[in-house]
Design a protein around this motif. Structure first.
Motif, PDB file in Angstrom:
ATOM      1  N   VAL A 174     -11.933   7.843   7.610  1.00 52.58           N
ATOM      2  CA  VAL A 174     -13.505   8.119   7.421  1.00 52.58           C
ATOM      3  C   VAL A 174     -13.855   9.203   8.392  1.00 52.58           C
ATOM      4  O   VAL A 174     -14.519  10.176   8.082  1.00 52.58           O
ATOM      5  CB  VAL A 174     -14.194   6.885   7.987  1.00 52.58           C
ATOM      6  N   GLU A 203       0.829  -1.053  -0.114  1.00 52.52           N
ATOM      7  CA  GLU A 203       0.003  -0.208  -0.054  1.00 52.52           C
ATOM      8  C   GLU A 203       0.899   1.366  -0.208  1.00 52.52           C
ATOM      9  O   GLU A 203       0.668   2.089  -0.862  1.00 52.52           O
ATOM     10  CB  GLU A 203      -0.869   0.009   1.229  1.00 52.52           C
ATOM     11  N   THR A 231     -13.946   9.095  -2.987  1.00 54.22           N
ATOM     12  CA  THR A 231     -14.750   7.778  -3.275  1.00 54.22           C
ATOM     13  C   THR A 231     -15.641   7.045  -2.116  1.00 54.22           C
ATOM     14  O   THR A 231     -16.421   6.405  -2.638  1.00 54.22           O
ATOM     15  CB  THR A 231     -13.763   6.492  -3.557  1.00 54.22           C
ATOM     16  N   GLY A 232     -15.320   7.332  -0.966  1.00 54.75           N
ATOM     17  CA  GLY A 232     -16.053   6.971   0.033  1.00 54.75           C
ATOM     18  C   GLY A 232     -15.904   5.798   0.421  1.00 54.75           C
ATOM     19  O   GLY A 232     -16.348   4.841   1.164  1.00 54.75           O
ATOM     20  N   GLN A 233     -14.831   5.015  -0.203  1.00 49.99           N
ATOM     21  CA  GLN A 233     -14.090   3.760   0.109  1.00 49.99           C
ATOM     22  C   GLN A 233     -12.625   3.834   0.621  1.00 49.99           C
ATOM     23  O   GLN A 233     -11.767   4.310  -0.097  1.00 49.99           O
ATOM     24  CB  GLN A 233     -14.320   2.875  -1.026  1.00 49.99           C
ATOM     25  N   PRO A 234     -12.494   3.760   1.870  1.00 47.76           N
ATOM     26  CA  PRO A 234     -10.876   3.983   2.405  1.00 47.76           C
ATOM     27  C   PRO A 234     -10.244   2.784   1.775  1.00 47.76           C
ATOM     28  O   PRO A 234     -10.545   1.577   1.388  1.00 47.76           O
ATOM     29  CB  PRO A 234     -10.993   3.719   3.997  1.00 47.76           C
ATOM     30  N   PRO A 235      -8.985   3.192   1.482  1.00 48.70           N
ATOM     31  CA  PRO A 235      -7.981   2.284   0.793  1.00 48.70           C
ATOM     32  C   PRO A 235      -7.633   0.977   1.953  1.00 48.70           C
ATOM     33  O   PRO A 235      -7.908   0.880   3.110  1.00 48.70           O
ATOM     34  CB  PRO A 235      -6.762   2.880   0.431  1.00 48.70           C
ATOM     35  N   ARG A 243      -4.153   9.727   0.745  1.00 49.90           N
ATOM     36  CA  ARG A 243      -5.315   8.627   0.743  1.00 49.90           C
ATOM     37  C   ARG A 243      -6.283   9.139   1.540  1.00 49.90           C
ATOM     38  O   ARG A 243      -7.370   8.630   1.290  1.00 49.90           O
ATOM     39  CB  ARG A 243      -4.408   7.445   1.880  1.00 49.90           C
ATOM     40  N   THR A 283      -8.036   3.219   8.796  1.00 55.49           N
ATOM     41  CA  THR A 283      -9.383   3.248   8.327  1.00 55.49           C
ATOM     42  C   THR A 283     -10.249   4.140   8.976  1.00 55.49           C
ATOM     43  O   THR A 283     -11.045   4.925   8.296  1.00 55.49           O
ATOM     44  CB  THR A 283      -9.933   1.817   7.907  1.00 55.49           C
ATOM     45  N   GLU A 310      -5.939  -0.912   4.723  1.00 55.80           N
ATOM     46  CA  GLU A 310      -5.350  -0.326   5.806  1.00 55.80           C
ATOM     47  C   GLU A 310      -4.018  -0.537   5.893  1.00 55.80           C
ATOM     48  O   GLU A 310      -3.557  -1.604   5.933  1.00 55.80           O
ATOM     49  CB  GLU A 310      -5.950  -0.674   7.264  1.00 55.80           C
ATOM     50  N   ARG A 340      -8.604  10.697  -1.340  1.00 54.22           N
ATOM     51  CA  ARG A 340      -9.011   9.700  -2.300  1.00 54.22           C
ATOM     52  C   ARG A 340     -10.175   9.075  -1.333  1.00 54.22           C
ATOM     53  O   ARG A 340     -11.169   8.575  -1.958  1.00 54.22           O
ATOM     54  CB  ARG A 340      -7.922   8.613  -2.488  1.00 54.22           C
ATOM     55  N   SER A 341      -9.953   8.728  -0.163  1.00 54.82           N
ATOM     56  CA  SER A 341     -11.017   8.119   0.852  1.00 54.82           C
ATOM     57  C   SER A 341     -12.243   8.871   0.812  1.00 54.82           C
ATOM     58  O   SER A 341     -13.471   8.571   0.645  1.00 54.82           O
ATOM     59  CB  SER A 341     -10.605   8.008   2.318  1.00 54.82           C
TER      60      SER A 341
END
Length: 378
Positions: A324, A233, A308-312, A301, A320, A314, A304-305
């Motif tokens: 959020v 990651e 997109t509403g989608q965390p990468p 990160r 995470t 962890e 981007r989270s």
């Protein structure tokens, strides 16, 4: 090709502490790209210039040496009844004379173009100069062109100045007989379009966690199985970046940043000062650079989270939940993205005027705290 062992200066195309790409025997990943090259060679439709692109550290140089070794060690077939069967793999044994000569830097049919020494020969030049390109042109003009294959590796196009790039373009427009060029480019969009148009591009993608772990082990870096995903990651699938992270305790530093940012919007000053002191210690220039990189990576990160509403996946305990909380909506993501750009410029200016690293890093952390406070009030 000069003997690399006789050169007192460090090799510009080698990651410190890791084997040179010519000595890296196994290339992890990129099976499709290797198969495409092999099909082109077997079919007799081999392009004279191959541009290997992709993120820095994913294996472009290792692939270039692998391809050059294969071409130089594989006799060209005449297509007749008694021709040697087509190769099914790019593998060349270490005992092959070509492999040995390439490793020693003494192969007479191969040229390596890279940054040379500066005018005083006290350090490496910051760019590949036109004189280096002229040396390559003279090399192929004087070396034998008896019908056998010859190869050149340019590592990297990104380091060429304008004059060198123009000289290379002329060479690509009228290539020497039987020469195959392997050009490494980390940011091909910044190159001359005319150079790109004369090459067949082969794009290498970031490595997955298993390939990254295996490649890192081969390079001399150790990674625990439980750290593979986090390393993939944070490194972006780059072996070079993973090597730096592993050598400088990058995973621990990132975890420390996540713990610190978990105190936002009331930044824990003792934790922040401890990180700043670590970056400002004597001989800690690499640690400072890595911390700046990790702050930028965390903010990227985070942004981007939020978008997109989608965390990468962890990369540190509690990350995470933190992503959020700090970027619950796209509006917050924009603020973090703008801060990332601002801090990157701030770090460049600070390094340019030799600001105290500890003070510079503390200032960056306070800017993160300020942004978190502003977002909390909205």
């Amino acid at each position: 090709m000069a003997d690399p062992k006789s050169d007192p200066l460090p090799e510009p195309d080698r990651l410190e502490g890791a084997p040179h790409p010519r000595a890296t025997r196994v290339l992890y990943g990129h099976a499709d790209q290797q198969a495409d090259f092999l099909r082109a060679q077997v079919s007799g439709r081999l392009h004279h210039a191959w541009m290997l692109t992709g993120p820095k550290g994913v294996g472009k140089a290792t692939l270039a040496w692998r391809l050059a070794r294969f071409l130089l060690a594989t006799p060209p077939g005449d297509g007749g009844m008694f021709a040697a069967p087509a190769s099914a793999t790019l593998d060349i044994p270490d005992t092959n004379p070509v492999a040995r000569r390439l490793l020693q830097g003494s192969e007479p049919r191969h040229f390596l173009l890279r940054r040379g020494p500066n005018d005083k020969e006290t350090a490496l030049s910051q760019v590949i100069s036109v004189d280096e390109v002229r040396k390559m042109k003279s090399f192929f003009a004087l070396s034998a062109a008896d019908g056998g294959p010859r190869t050149a590796i340019i590592d990297s196009l990104d380091e060429m100045n304008t004059a060198a790039a123009n000289a290379l373009l002329k060479l690509l427009e009228e290539p020497p007989a039987h020469v195959t060029f392997f050009l490494i480019a980390h940011q091909p969009a910044r190159l001359l379009p005319t150079i790109r148009s004369r090459c067949r591009e082969v794009r290498l993608m970031p490595l997955g966690s298993q390939d990254l772990s295996d490649a890192l082990t081969q390079a001399g870096g150790a990674v625990a199985p439980e750290d593979r995903q986090a390393l993939a990651e944070l490194s972006g699938g780059s072996v070079g970046e993973a090597f730096r992270l592993a050598n400088l305790d990058g995973l621990k530093l990132y975890a420390a940043l996540v713990r610190l940012f978990a105190t936002l919007p009331r930044l824990d000053r003792p934790q922040a000062l401890a990180l700043a002191d670590l970056a400002g210690a004597r001989g800690a220039a690499e640690t400072f650079d890595l911390l700046v990189t990790l702050i930028d990576l965390f903010l990227a990160r985070l942004a981007r989270s939020g978008v997109t509403g989608q965390p990468p996946a962890e990369a540190a305990p509690g990350e995470t939940q933190l992503l959020v909380r700090l970027a619950p909506v796209p509006l917050a993501a924009r603020a973090w993205a703008e801060l990332a750009q601002s801090l990157a410029a701030r770090a460049r200016r600070g390094k340019a005027v030799n600001l105290d690293p500890a003070a510079l890093l503390m200032d960056m952390l306070l800017k993160v705290d300020e942004t978190a406070g502003s977002l909390a009030q909205r």
